[in-house]
Design an enzyme around this catalytic site. Structure first.
Site, mmCIF file in Angstrom:
data_model
loop_
_atom_site.group_PDB
_atom_site.id
_atom_site.type_symbol
_atom_site.label_atom_id
_atom_site.label_comp_id
_atom_site.label_asym_id
_atom_site.label_seq_id
_atom_site.Cartn_x
_atom_site.Cartn_y
_atom_site.Cartn_z
ATOM 1 N N ASP A 127 -13.755 -8.074 -22.526
ATOM 2 C CA ASP A 127 -15.043 -8.017 -22.479
ATOM 3 C C ASP A 127 -15.872 -8.849 -23.527
ATOM 4 O OD1 ASP A 127 -14.530 -6.455 -24.560
ATOM 5 O OD2 ASP A 127 -14.790 -4.608 -23.616
ATOM 6 N N ASN A 158 -16.257 8.091 -25.164
ATOM 7 C CA ASN A 158 -16.784 8.593 -23.731
ATOM 8 C C ASN A 158 -15.798 8.270 -22.640
ATOM 9 O OD1 ASN A 158 -16.937 5.931 -23.327
ATOM 10 N ND2 ASN A 158 -19.159 5.879 -22.735
ATOM 11 N N HIS A 209 -14.489 5.379 -21.969
ATOM 12 C CA HIS A 209 -14.538 3.889 -21.294
ATOM 13 C C HIS A 209 -13.278 3.093 -21.575
ATOM 14 C CE1 HIS A 209 -16.715 1.957 -24.645
ATOM 15 N NE2 HIS A 209 -15.656 2.025 -25.235
ATOM 16 N N GLU A 262 -18.125 2.245 -17.991
ATOM 17 C CA GLU A 262 -18.853 3.352 -18.599
ATOM 18 C C GLU A 262 -18.471 4.663 -17.658
ATOM 19 O OE1 GLU A 262 -18.919 3.298 -21.649
ATOM 20 O OE2 GLU A 262 -20.657 2.111 -22.337
HETATM 21 P P1 PGA Z 1 -12.906 1.188 -31.172
HETATM 22 O O1 PGA Z 1 -13.259 0.755 -29.716
HETATM 23 O O2 PGA Z 1 -11.597 0.919 -31.117
HETATM 24 O O3 PGA Z 1 -13.942 0.742 -31.906
HETATM 25 O O4 PGA Z 1 -13.010 2.559 -31.137
HETATM 26 C C1 PGA Z 1 -12.642 1.163 -28.617
HETATM 27 C C2 PGA Z 1 -13.240 0.879 -27.294
HETATM 28 O O5 PGA Z 1 -14.572 1.347 -27.131
HETATM 29 O O6 PGA Z 1 -12.587 0.558 -26.443
#
Ligand code: PGA
Length: 261
Positions: free
Chosen positions: A67, A136, A138, A143
């Site tokens: 992404d 959450n 994702h 999302e």
């Molecule tokens: P993070 O993000 O490694 O910064 O916790 C993980 C994600 O959002 O996929």
């Protein structure tokens, strides 16, 4: 799902790095799906170490990142282009032409998303997709309530994700609300997925991913339908699982050829 619980984030990163490194040594022309965020930083550091000290060779690999933020130029300090350079590509020998990160500044974002999907298909599809998980649930920036069959597209970040990542930006006005992300369908097409999760903030999402129903409310739960997913979590992220002893028992009884790394 193969569930591997380790004591510390450092052990999670080492095991994840071993899985990627093993794949690259066996198949030097692997197509890798890569992730950003706080979680994989140590894994990239370990891969860099193996490149420098053990000759791990990235010259044949092709990579596709999950992404990118819409509107952030590649040189922007918070862009995922920049992240990947700083944390990984500036330190290994991957061929620049074989590295792909979505372009959040493409003049025609919709056409760019279709091109990204086509580029993955033309490369032969992703052999191994590295993933983090949001608090959450994702994966990529898909999302909750998004389609479980989505393809690479422009998505809107949830307020929870904006909060989780706000500290990376100086002020809320600087934080993009739109992203280009591989879809869930794109991720599910990868032949192998490796998910890393560390810390108590991920424990609800980890439980929903592994033990919850398959639901768009926790997009990562769709990985229960994937034929070859390994989830590596530290003790804190595993803290809400109902059956940790079962996962450890299964791991301890794996046959040699079933082992992950
Ligand atoms: P993070 O993000 O490694 O910064 O916790 C993980 C994600 O959002 O996929």
């Amino acid at each position: 799902m193969e569930i591997l619980i380790r004591d510390t984030p450092g052990e999670v990163a080492l095991l994840g790095a071993s899985i990627l490194a093993g794949r690259i040594r066996r198949h030097p022309r692997s197509i890798l799906g890569l992730a950003t965020g706080r979680t994989p930083v140590r894994l990239y550091r370990e891969l860099i170490r193996r490149h420098r000290e053990e000759g791990l060779d990235f010259s044949g690999v092709t990579t596709f990142n999950l992404d990118e933020y819409v509107g952030l130029a590649p040189a922007h300090p918070q862009s995922y282009h920049r992240y990947m350079g700083e944390h990984f590509f500036d330190h290994v020998n991957a061929a620049p032409g074989s590295v792909h990160v979505p372009d959040g500044c493409a003049s025609d974002l919709r056409a760019h998303c279709l091109d990204y999907e086509r580029a993955i298909a033309t490369a032969g599809g992703i052999d191994l997709q590295l993933l983090g998980i949001g608090s959450n649930g994702h994966i990529g920036f898909n999302e909750p309530t998004g389609s479980l069959r989505s393809r690479t597209w422009v998505k809107i970040l949830s307020e929870k994700t904006l909060q989780d990542n706000a500290s990376h930006f100086g002020s809320p006005g600087e934080q993009p609300r739109h992203v280009v992300t591989m879809g869930i369908g794109t991720i599910l097409d990868a032949r192998q997925c490796v998910v890393l999760a560390c810390g108590a903030a991920k424990s609800h999402a980890v439980k929903a991913m592994i033990e919850g129903p398959v639901s768009a409310m926790c997009p990562a739960s769709v990985l229960q339908m994937h034929p070859r997913t390994t989830v590596i979590v530290d003790r804190e992220a595993a803290a809400r699982l109902d059956h940790p002893e079962h996962y450890c028992w299964v791991e301890s009884h794996q046959l040699e050829w079933q082992r992950h790394a």
